[in-house]
Scaffold this active site. Structure first.
Site, PDB file in Angstrom:
ATOM      1  N   VAL A 187       0.948  -1.255  -0.041  1.00 28.77           N
ATOM      2  CA  VAL A 187       0.145   0.101  -0.067  1.00 28.77           C
ATOM      3  C   VAL A 187       0.998   1.169   0.274  1.00 28.77           C
ATOM      4  CG1 VAL A 187      -2.194  -1.058   1.042  1.00 28.77           C
ATOM      5  CG2 VAL A 187      -0.429   0.039   2.594  1.00 28.77           C
ATOM      6  N   LYS A 188       2.146   1.247   0.127  1.00 29.14           N
ATOM      7  CA  LYS A 188       2.924   2.401   0.235  1.00 29.14           C
ATOM      8  C   LYS A 188       3.256   2.952  -1.035  1.00 29.14           C
ATOM      9  CE  LYS A 188       3.373   2.207   4.882  1.00 29.14           C
ATOM     10  NZ  LYS A 188       2.874   1.061   5.212  1.00 29.14           N
ATOM     11  N   ILE A 189       4.086   3.991  -0.983  1.00 28.79           N
ATOM     12  CA  ILE A 189       4.367   4.622  -2.400  1.00 28.79           C
ATOM     13  C   ILE A 189       5.101   3.894  -3.230  1.00 28.79           C
ATOM     14  CG2 ILE A 189       5.616   6.717  -3.098  1.00 28.79           C
ATOM     15  CD1 ILE A 189       4.895   7.925  -0.308  1.00 28.79           C
TER      16      ILE A 189
END
Ligand SMILES: Cc1ncc(COP(=O)(O)O)c(C=O)c1O
Length: 387
Positions: A187-189
């Site tokens: 879900v991170k960048i």
């Protein structure tokens, strides 16, 4: 369901991982150093170590800073539990500093007041974990000044913040901290599936973290106690772990980080559309510091419940029921049962607790289409405006 976050995988990412599968090394090959070099290039830090999660990164960062029994770690209550748990892994005590009600990050004024009290009681922290919530950097200059005055070390938990900038420096440059940590959860960048990294400008800390990442084992003769028995020889000189990142993950990381600027730019474009189209709703939109460029991992709105005829839970549930995969970042850590058993209780950190009563993370991810975002905007508007 439109998710709140999601990885963006293109053919180049797939090709990079497949190439590793066909290569000689699935672990401990050339991809991990290549990913570390890419992290150094992206941040300007002197050293980067890729590991298997940000949780592991936080653990070895604390160990390298010699956090142990009898020491105290402070962090913010509005974070993922890992930012606090790393202190407990080391046998230290954990305490919290309330958030700034405007930025939702650890409040430097509250920190200063707590330090004054802690000094009187001889209970100063050894390590502070400053979490850049949603990608927005903490007031690192103020925190750094207090670190110098009160003699504690600073870890930036930049799990949400890769690709952002604080003042003139990329997040991860460690200009105002000892160590910075990134997470590469999907879900991170930027993602490596599971994965994390620690960055530092301090060679001693980098060497220690490298040892802790891999069992406390070294092949460096200058660090050994004995004369090598032969070319096979290695020594365990400390107690470490297996926190290594695989070659598959690192290859994905190298491929993903090539798009770092584009990932963050997309998030800014999506955020601008939210700012424009949600402006008239009975909600507070996230405040963005003028002197920084947020990584914008999350877009958190706060409901003005005095102007909405529904509860926080009611709005949240209705959004989910309508296919909008909202989330809540985070339940204040001090209210988790495990922390309450240590004596923390409701009322300890009022701004964090108040945040928890009305915060909602809206969907925002690289592959989000304008149509998907318009759907979020429409549903949110209907739900908060209807009786
Ligand atoms: C602020 C923060 N710190 C630490 C972590 C832990 O990251 P990981 O899942 O890579 O261990 C997360 C993950 O959600 C996070 O959001």
């Amino acid at each position: 369901m439109i998710p709140y976050g999601k990885q963006d995988i293109i053919q180049a990412d797939i090709d990079a991982v497949v190439a590793v599968l066909k290569s000689d090394f699935l672990t401990q090959g050339p991809q991990v150093p290549a990913f570390e070099k890419a992290l150094i290039n992206a941040t300007g830090a002197n050293y980067a170590l890729a590991v298997n999660s940000a949780t592991s990164a936080l653990h070895i960062a604390c160990l390298a800073l010699e956090l142990g029994a009898g020491d105290i770690l402070w962090t913010t209550p509005i974070t993922f539990v890992a930012s606090a748990n790393c202190g407990l892994y080391c046998g230290a005590e954990v305490d919290f500093v309330d958030i700034d009600p405007a930025t939702y990050n650890l409040c430097p004024q509250a920190l200063r007041l707590k330090l004054i009290e802690a000094k009187k009681q001889n209970r100063l922290p050894k390590v502070l974990v400053a979490v850049h919530l949603c990608g927005q950097p903490c007031d690192m200059k103020a925190i750094h000044a207090l670190a110098v005055e009160y003699g504690f070390k600073v870890i930036e938990d930049a799990s949400h913040a890769i690709g952002g900038r604080y003042l003139d420096s990329p997040i991860g440059s460690c200009e105002f901290s000892d160590i910075t940590v990134f997470s590469f959860h999907p879900v991170k960048i930027v993602t490596t599936a599971e994965g994390g990294a620690t960055l530092t400008n301090d060679e001693t800390l980098a060497n220690k973290m490298a040892l802790y990442r891999s069992h406390g084992i070294t092949r460096d003769k200058s660090l050994m106690e004995n004369t090598p028995h032969g070319s096979w020889y290695y020594e365990q000189i400390d107690l470490g772990f297996n926190y290594r990142m695989t070659e598959l993950q690192a290859a994905l990381g190298v491929s993903q980080i090539a798009r770092l600027e584009a990932f963050v730019a997309t998030r800014h474009r999506l955020a601008s559309r939210y700012y424009e189209k949600l402006n008239d709703l009975p909600i507070t939109l996230p405040y963005q510091l003028p002197n920084s460029y947020s990584g914008l991992h999350l877009f958190v709105i706060r409901l003005d419940l005095s102007r909405i005829s529904k509860t926080h839970k009611g709005v949240f549930d209705e959004l989910r029921a309508n296919g909008i995969g909202v989330n809540l970042h985070y339940i204040p850590v001090h209210l988790q049962p495990y922390y309450q058993r240590m004596g923390f209780k409701l009322g300890d950190f009022p701004y964090a607790e108040s945040y928890y009563t009305n915060a909602i993370s809206l969907p925002m991810f690289h592959g989000m289409t304008d149509e998907q975002q318009d759907e979020v905007i429409r549903k949110l508007t209907d739900i908060v405006m209807s009786k």
